[in-house]
Design a protein around this motif. Structure first.
Motif, short mmCIF file in Angstrom:
data_model
loop_
_atom_site.label_atom_id
_atom_site.label_comp_id
_atom_site.label_asym_id
_atom_site.label_seq_id
_atom_site.Cartn_x
_atom_site.Cartn_y
_atom_site.Cartn_z
N TYR A 1 -11.54 -3.56 6.12
CA TYR A 1 -10.19 -4.13 6.24
C TYR A 1 -9.81 -4.37 7.70
O TYR A 1 -9.04 -5.29 7.99
CB TYR A 1 -9.16 -3.23 5.54
CG TYR A 1 -8.82 -3.77 4.17
CD1 TYR A 1 -7.67 -4.51 3.94
CD2 TYR A 1 -9.70 -3.59 3.10
CE1 TYR A 1 -7.38 -5.03 2.69
CE2 TYR A 1 -9.43 -4.12 1.85
CZ TYR A 1 -8.26 -4.83 1.65
OH TYR A 1 -8.00 -5.38 0.42
N ILE B 1 -5.02 2.50 3.95
CA ILE B 1 -6.13 2.53 3.00
C ILE B 1 -6.96 3.79 3.22
O ILE B 1 -7.38 4.46 2.27
CB ILE B 1 -7.00 1.26 3.15
CG1 ILE B 1 -6.33 0.10 2.42
CG2 ILE B 1 -8.40 1.48 2.60
CD1 ILE B 1 -7.03 -1.23 2.59
N TYR C 1 -4.98 -1.87 -9.50
CA TYR C 1 -5.00 -0.57 -8.82
C TYR C 1 -4.64 0.55 -9.79
O TYR C 1 -5.36 1.56 -9.92
CB TYR C 1 -4.02 -0.60 -7.65
CG TYR C 1 -3.71 0.74 -7.03
CD1 TYR C 1 -4.45 1.22 -5.96
CD2 TYR C 1 -2.67 1.55 -7.51
CE1 TYR C 1 -4.17 2.45 -5.38
CE2 TYR C 1 -2.39 2.77 -6.95
CZ TYR C 1 -3.13 3.22 -5.89
OH TYR C 1 -2.85 4.44 -5.34
N TRP D 1 -11.35 -1.74 -2.83
CA TRP D 1 -10.85 -2.30 -1.58
C TRP D 1 -11.98 -2.89 -0.73
O TRP D 1 -11.80 -3.91 -0.07
CB TRP D 1 -10.09 -1.23 -0.79
CG TRP D 1 -8.69 -1.03 -1.27
CD1 TRP D 1 -7.83 -2.00 -1.71
CD2 TRP D 1 -7.97 0.20 -1.39
NE1 TRP D 1 -6.62 -1.43 -2.08
CE2 TRP D 1 -6.68 -0.09 -1.90
CE3 TRP D 1 -8.28 1.53 -1.13
CZ2 TRP D 1 -5.71 0.88 -2.13
CZ3 TRP D 1 -7.32 2.52 -1.36
CH2 TRP D 1 -6.05 2.18 -1.86
N LEU E 1 0.83 -1.20 0.00
CA LEU E 1 0.00 0.00 0.00
C LEU E 1 0.87 1.25 0.00
O LEU E 1 0.54 2.26 -0.63
CB LEU E 1 -0.91 0.01 1.24
CG LEU E 1 -2.10 -0.94 1.18
CD1 LEU E 1 -2.79 -1.00 2.54
CD2 LEU E 1 -3.08 -0.50 0.12
N ALA F 1 -14.24 1.18 3.53
CA ALA F 1 -13.02 0.44 3.20
C ALA F 1 -12.17 0.20 4.45
O ALA F 1 -11.66 -0.91 4.67
CB ALA F 1 -12.22 1.19 2.14
#
Length: 269
Positions: free
Chosen positions: A196, A226, A162, A241, A22, A192
């Motif tokens: 996660y 994120i 992505y 995501w 990320l 998101a």
């Protein structure tokens, strides 16, 4: 502790690798987000990012230019294609955990035997006795290193998707549900992050309490990063995501139940 160092390596560092990926995605934001096309140079752009961009546009066109639905469909297809690798990883993880629990008393006794001996000879002897213990129980501690394969396969695919989302300008001109795909959206960002975080918690089910504590900070890195990226990114990204995170939650719960029940039925025979 020596008894769990090999077994837990990828459990611990797969999350770190995810967070680092990320970080990679959030960097290099100068020329990287220029629109992708057939003339884009570079091996990765031409062979990975551009095909994904074409796929996004093709599926969106099939559904009357619904780019949000296109992103959802491709995300689910990618996750389904990767599922056999993830299921194999989960199966290996469950099996290794069960084997480690069986030999834990003997490992603890071995560690207790050498806990006050710090010289090289004693450490070498301890390693030899530990390997003999693994052989006695038909265990290969290095087999858990195969857990890195799904991670290595996922990263190029997910990173390419992505960048395809970021570099396909047609996406930004459309909306989906309540939000514009090309504008940041606070609700999607929060979704998101929450998804996660839940995914991280689900991945900890049945994990050793000490290992949970060790992974606490690293497990929070992905949701936080994120969230940070999504605050200034098009809403198409947190949509991607969120869908991927939901899939992983369901996949983890189902696979754990399948392999746990299979293991219990084997032991009962």
């Amino acid at each position: 502790m020596e008894s769990k160092s090999v077994f837990t390596f990828f459990k611990k560092y797969s999350i770190l690798l995810g967070a680092l990926s990320l970080l990679l995605l959030s960097g290099c934001q100068s020329a990287t987000f220029e629109p992708i096309n057939a003339n884009s140079t570079g091996f990765f752009d031409h062979n990975f990012v551009y095909p994904f961009s074409l796929l996004i546009k093709g599926i969106a066109g099939f559904f009357n230019d619904n780019y949000g639905l296109s992103i959802i469909i491709i995300t689910l297809v990618i996750r389904l294609l990767l599922m056999p690798f993830i299921l194999k990883q989960t199966k290996n993880s469950v099996q290794m955990k069960e084997k480690m629990e069986k030999i834990k008393p003997e490992l603890n006794a071995l560690q207790e035997k050498y806990k006050d001996k710090k010289d090289v000879e004693s450490k070498t002897k301890m390693q030899q006795e530990m390997m003999e213990l693994y052989q006695k129980h038909n265990m290969n501690p290095l087999a858990s290193l195969g857990g890195c394969l799904p991670i290595m396969i996922q990263f190029p695919i997910l990173i390419a998707f992505y960048y395809a989302i970021r570099r396909t300008p047609e996406i930004a001109t459309h909306s989906f549900l309540w939000f514009d795909l090309g504008q940041s959206d606070m609700v999607m960002t929060i979704l998101a992050v929450v998804i996660y975080f839940i995914q991280f918690k689900v991945s900890q089910i049945g994990m050793d309490p000490k290992l949970k504590q060790q992974m606490a900070i690293m497990g929070l890195m992905s949701p936080i990063m994120i969230g940070v990226i999504s605050l200034s990114a098009p809403a198409a990204l947190p949509l991607y995501w969120t869908v991927g995170g939901l899939f992983m939650i369901v996949q983890t719960i189902i696979s754990r139940k399948i392999y746990a029940s299979a293991s219990n039925s084997t032991e009962s025979k």
